[in-house]
Design an enzyme around this catalytic site. Structure first.
Site, PDB file in Angstrom:
ATOM      1  N   GLU A 109     -42.915 -17.431 -47.961  1.00 25.14           N
ATOM      2  CA  GLU A 109     -41.755 -17.088 -48.825  1.00 25.14           C
ATOM      3  C   GLU A 109     -40.804 -17.887 -48.302  1.00 25.14           C
ATOM      4  O   GLU A 109     -40.304 -18.067 -47.033  1.00 25.14           O
ATOM      5  CB  GLU A 109     -41.283 -15.438 -48.407  1.00 25.14           C
ATOM      6  CG  GLU A 109     -42.355 -14.819 -48.926  1.00 25.14           C
ATOM      7  CD  GLU A 109     -42.394 -13.272 -49.403  1.00 25.14           C
ATOM      8  OE1 GLU A 109     -41.226 -12.841 -49.199  1.00 25.14           O
ATOM      9  OE2 GLU A 109     -43.248 -12.583 -49.877  1.00 25.14           O
ATOM     10  N   CYS A 140     -33.544 -20.395 -46.575  1.00 24.71           N
ATOM     11  CA  CYS A 140     -34.003 -19.637 -45.502  1.00 24.71           C
ATOM     12  C   CYS A 140     -35.630 -20.229 -45.411  1.00 24.71           C
ATOM     13  O   CYS A 140     -36.303 -19.795 -46.453  1.00 24.71           O
ATOM     14  CB  CYS A 140     -33.923 -18.018 -45.481  1.00 24.71           C
ATOM     15  SG  CYS A 140     -34.881 -17.308 -44.236  1.00 24.71           S
ATOM     16  N   CYS A 147     -46.767 -13.420 -38.676  1.00 26.74           N
ATOM     17  CA  CYS A 147     -46.220 -13.586 -37.383  1.00 26.74           C
ATOM     18  C   CYS A 147     -46.986 -13.022 -36.437  1.00 26.74           C
ATOM     19  O   CYS A 147     -47.548 -11.813 -36.822  1.00 26.74           O
ATOM     20  CB  CYS A 147     -44.828 -13.182 -37.372  1.00 26.74           C
ATOM     21  SG  CYS A 147     -43.948 -13.577 -35.968  1.00 26.74           S
ATOM     22  N   CYS A 151     -42.648  -7.507 -33.832  1.00 28.92           N
ATOM     23  CA  CYS A 151     -41.397  -6.536 -33.727  1.00 28.92           C
ATOM     24  C   CYS A 151     -41.671  -5.524 -34.430  1.00 28.92           C
ATOM     25  O   CYS A 151     -42.194  -5.669 -35.620  1.00 28.92           O
ATOM     26  CB  CYS A 151     -40.362  -7.422 -33.997  1.00 28.92           C
ATOM     27  SG  CYS A 151     -39.956  -8.999 -33.091  1.00 28.92           S
ATOM     28  N   CYS A 154     -39.919  -5.138 -38.273  1.00 23.57           N
ATOM     29  CA  CYS A 154     -39.856  -6.270 -39.141  1.00 23.57           C
ATOM     30  C   CYS A 154     -41.164  -6.144 -39.861  1.00 23.57           C
ATOM     31  O   CYS A 154     -42.395  -5.892 -39.603  1.00 23.57           O
ATOM     32  CB  CYS A 154     -39.859  -7.463 -38.221  1.00 23.57           C
ATOM     33  SG  CYS A 154     -40.186  -9.202 -39.179  1.00 23.57           S
ATOM     34  N   CYS A 372     -33.116 -10.098 -44.372  1.00 21.65           N
ATOM     35  CA  CYS A 372     -33.912 -10.446 -43.128  1.00 21.65           C
ATOM     36  C   CYS A 372     -34.885  -9.346 -42.835  1.00 21.65           C
ATOM     37  O   CYS A 372     -34.762  -8.244 -42.990  1.00 21.65           O
ATOM     38  CB  CYS A 372     -32.774 -10.242 -42.079  1.00 21.65           C
ATOM     39  SG  CYS A 372     -31.727 -11.514 -42.017  1.00 21.65           S
TER      40      CYS A 372
HETATM   41  N1  SAH Z   1     -39.140 -14.868 -35.590  1.00 22.41           N
HETATM   42  C1  SAH Z   1     -37.968 -15.340 -35.729  1.00 22.41           C
HETATM   43  C2  SAH Z   1     -37.087 -16.001 -37.037  1.00 22.41           C
HETATM   44  C3  SAH Z   1     -37.513 -14.874 -38.113  1.00 22.41           C
HETATM   45  S1  SAH Z   1     -36.758 -13.460 -37.983  1.00 22.41           S
HETATM   46  C4  SAH Z   1     -37.056 -14.436 -34.924  1.00 22.41           C
HETATM   47  O1  SAH Z   1     -37.423 -13.308 -34.768  1.00 22.41           O
HETATM   48  O2  SAH Z   1     -35.806 -14.509 -34.357  1.00 22.41           O
HETATM   49  C5  SAH Z   1     -35.040 -13.657 -38.525  1.00 22.41           C
HETATM   50  C6  SAH Z   1     -34.203 -12.418 -37.909  1.00 22.41           C
HETATM   51  O3  SAH Z   1     -34.520 -11.231 -38.725  1.00 22.41           O
HETATM   52  C7  SAH Z   1     -34.301 -12.042 -36.535  1.00 22.41           C
HETATM   53  O4  SAH Z   1     -33.012 -11.866 -35.985  1.00 22.41           O
HETATM   54  C8  SAH Z   1     -34.893 -10.627 -36.683  1.00 22.41           C
HETATM   55  O5  SAH Z   1     -34.552  -9.804 -35.413  1.00 22.41           O
HETATM   56  C9  SAH Z   1     -34.184  -9.980 -38.103  1.00 22.41           C
HETATM   57  N2  SAH Z   1     -35.025  -9.003 -38.683  1.00 22.41           N
HETATM   58  C10 SAH Z   1     -36.441  -8.920 -38.558  1.00 22.41           C
HETATM   59  N3  SAH Z   1     -36.649  -7.670 -39.437  1.00 22.41           N
HETATM   60  C11 SAH Z   1     -35.545  -7.265 -39.857  1.00 22.41           C
HETATM   61  C12 SAH Z   1     -35.025  -6.117 -40.682  1.00 22.41           C
HETATM   62  N4  SAH Z   1     -35.840  -5.475 -41.062  1.00 22.41           N
HETATM   63  N5  SAH Z   1     -33.837  -5.792 -40.957  1.00 22.41           N
HETATM   64  C13 SAH Z   1     -32.788  -6.911 -40.456  1.00 22.41           C
HETATM   65  N6  SAH Z   1     -33.102  -7.928 -39.677  1.00 22.41           N
HETATM   66  C14 SAH Z   1     -34.210  -7.960 -39.392  1.00 22.41           C
HETATM   67 FE1  SF4 Z   2     -41.901 -12.456 -35.968  1.00 19.79          FE
HETATM   68 FE2  SF4 Z   2     -40.303 -10.528 -37.391  1.00 19.79          FE
HETATM   69 FE3  SF4 Z   2     -40.461 -10.542 -34.890  1.00 19.79          FE
HETATM   70 FE4  SF4 Z   2     -39.248 -12.679 -36.145  1.00 19.79          FE
HETATM   71  S1  SF4 Z   2     -38.403 -10.491 -36.071  1.00 19.79           S
HETATM   72  S2  SF4 Z   2     -40.659 -12.845 -34.334  1.00 19.79           S
HETATM   73  S3  SF4 Z   2     -40.513 -12.807 -37.917  1.00 19.79           S
HETATM   74  S4  SF4 Z   2     -42.123 -10.084 -36.259  1.00 19.79           S
END
Ligand code: SAH
Ligand code: SF4
Length: 380
Positions: A109, A140, A147, A151, A154, A372
């Site tokens: 995406e 983006c 991934c 986290c 996410c 995000c």
């Molecule tokens: N993997 C990398 C880049 C992609 S995620 C990283 O984690 O930095 C990009 C941003 O989205 C990260 O700062 C992450 O903390 C945030 N993010 C992930 N899930 C989210 C959610 N459900 N709501 C808001 N931000 C989120």
């Molecule tokens: Fe991976 Fe989502 Fe964590 Fe970014 S926030 S490192 S995309 S699991």
């Protein structure tokens, strides 16, 4: 996985599989190809221009090459292999989310935000007059299919890691979107954020090769690019040694290791103090700053005492930092709640009062699951 259509369901098929993909190759590699089929060296330069400046998506379109040369390339099995937009979701705020298929049918995406990502220093609350005004449009970009980092908040994490993207697939997402939006690099201002699906620093070599292509071939300066990492220590250490380097964002998301470890299990491996030590090795210009991203999860890390602890952590680090607060965007089967708006406001106010530059990122395209952490819900 119920509710998450996988690549087979998209219907791109696997007929297009080719390992002879031109998009992503650098000049020297193109020279090897042209010489291997008996062409003069300058043909490689023409090909390079057609790929990265003209952004042609098929060999047929490269009319700077004579018919016979195009036929030779095709006979040898070469295709441009630019990733294709196979589905588009358009938000009421002008954001577009694309499902982009690579040449083996995997999908990632990519998101187009015509007014920026809402967190640019300078005018964080400024709305542009028209949703199609892309003076500061932001793309983006994804770095992996899925991934591996896991986290807890996410949606992308739910996919697990499927595969790394190649340099051409990473840079090619940008080219596909630039084509769709008729962007003229040089005339139109484009920002890139590597904040889509995946962890860029777990696909380090391909990611950095994509950055070099985007800078040197496509023509987007690295000062307009930001890469976000969840905190992969060896990646940050390598990044510090690079000659061409985008801006860096660290997904901090917590004021201490204990909370961070609960929501980002990767913290077991690399502690906040170690990440900060690695950031200190990155050469920074006088006005450059790191971004710390902080996803506010209702009741988990969004209370005033968390803000106080975060302020102390950031100030104590002595790093030049801008904090980007992101109110958590919900996703199915993710066990968190959105933060209360008054908690978000109080949190931001506290950080600002502590002398920390702090922005609140406005959610983009939440209605189409483009915000995000919402990527990979293919049906809005
Ligand atoms: N993997 C990398 C880049 C992609 S995620 C990283 O984690 O930095 C990009 C941003 O989205 C990260 O700062 C992450 O903390 C945030 N993010 C992930 N899930 C989210 C959610 N459900 N709501 C808001 N931000 C989120
Ligand atoms: Fe991976 Fe989502 Fe964590 Fe970014 S926030 S490192 S995309 S699991």
């Amino acid at each position: 996985m119920a509710g998450f259509p996988q690549i087979e369901e998209i219907g791109t098929g696997s007929g297009a599989i080719s390992n002879k993909v031109l998009y992503g190759l650098i000049q020297e590699q193109l020279e090897k190809i042209t010489s291997s089929i008996g062409l003069k060296k300058y043909r490689a330069r023409q090909l390079w221009h057609a790929l990265y400046k003209d952004r042609f998506s098929s060999v047929d379109q490269i009319t700077t090459l004579p018919d016979s040369v195009r036929a030779q390339l095709q006979a040898a099995g070469w295709v441009v292999g630019l990733p294709q937009i196979v589905q588009t979701f358009t938000s009421i705020d002008g954001t577009e989310r694309y499902l982009i298929a690579t040449s083996d049918g995997a999908t990632v995406e990519t998101v187009w935000m015509p007014n920026g990502d809402g967190a640019e220093p300078g005018d964080p609350t400024q709305e542009s007059a028209s949703p199609l005004d892309y003076r500061r449009a932001t793309i983006c970009v994804s770095s992996q299919v899925g991934c591996a980092v896991n986290c807890q908040f996410c949606l992308t994490a739910k996919l697990g890691i499927q595969r790394n993207l190649t340099a051409g697939e990473i840079a090619g997402q940008v080219a596909a979107v630039l084509n769709r939006q008729n962007v003229k690099v040089g005339r139109d201002r484009i920002n890139l954020v590597f904040m889509g699906m995946g962890e860029p620093f777990l696909n380090y070599d391909n990611f950095m090769a994509a950055v070099r292509l985007l800078v040197e071939a496509v023509g987007i300066p690295e000062s307009r690019m930001t890469v976000s990492t969840s905190g992969i220590l060896p990646g940050i250490e390598r990044f510090a040694q690079e000659a061409i380097r985008p801006k860096l964002a660290l997904s901090l998301n917590a004021p201490n290791d204990e909370i961070r470890e609960r929501i980002m299990p990767i913290t077991r491996k690399w502690k906040i103090a170690d990440l900060f030590a690695a950031l200190r090795t990155i050469p920074m210009g006088p006005r450059q700053r790191f971004t710390f991203e902080y996803v506010l999860l209702g009741g988990v890390n969004d209370q005033l005492h968390h803000a106080a602890e975060l302020a102390a952590l950031v100030r104590g680090s002595r790093l030049p930092v801008t904090v980007n607060l992101i109110a958590w965007n919900p996703g199915p089967e993710i066990p968190y709640v959105m933060p209360a708006p008054e908690d978000v406001a109080a949190f931001q106010k506290h950080l600002i009062a502590s002398g920390i530059q702090t922005y609140l990122r406005r959610p983009r395209g939440r209605d189409i699951y483009a915000a995000c952490g919402q990527l990979k819900r293919t049906v809005a």
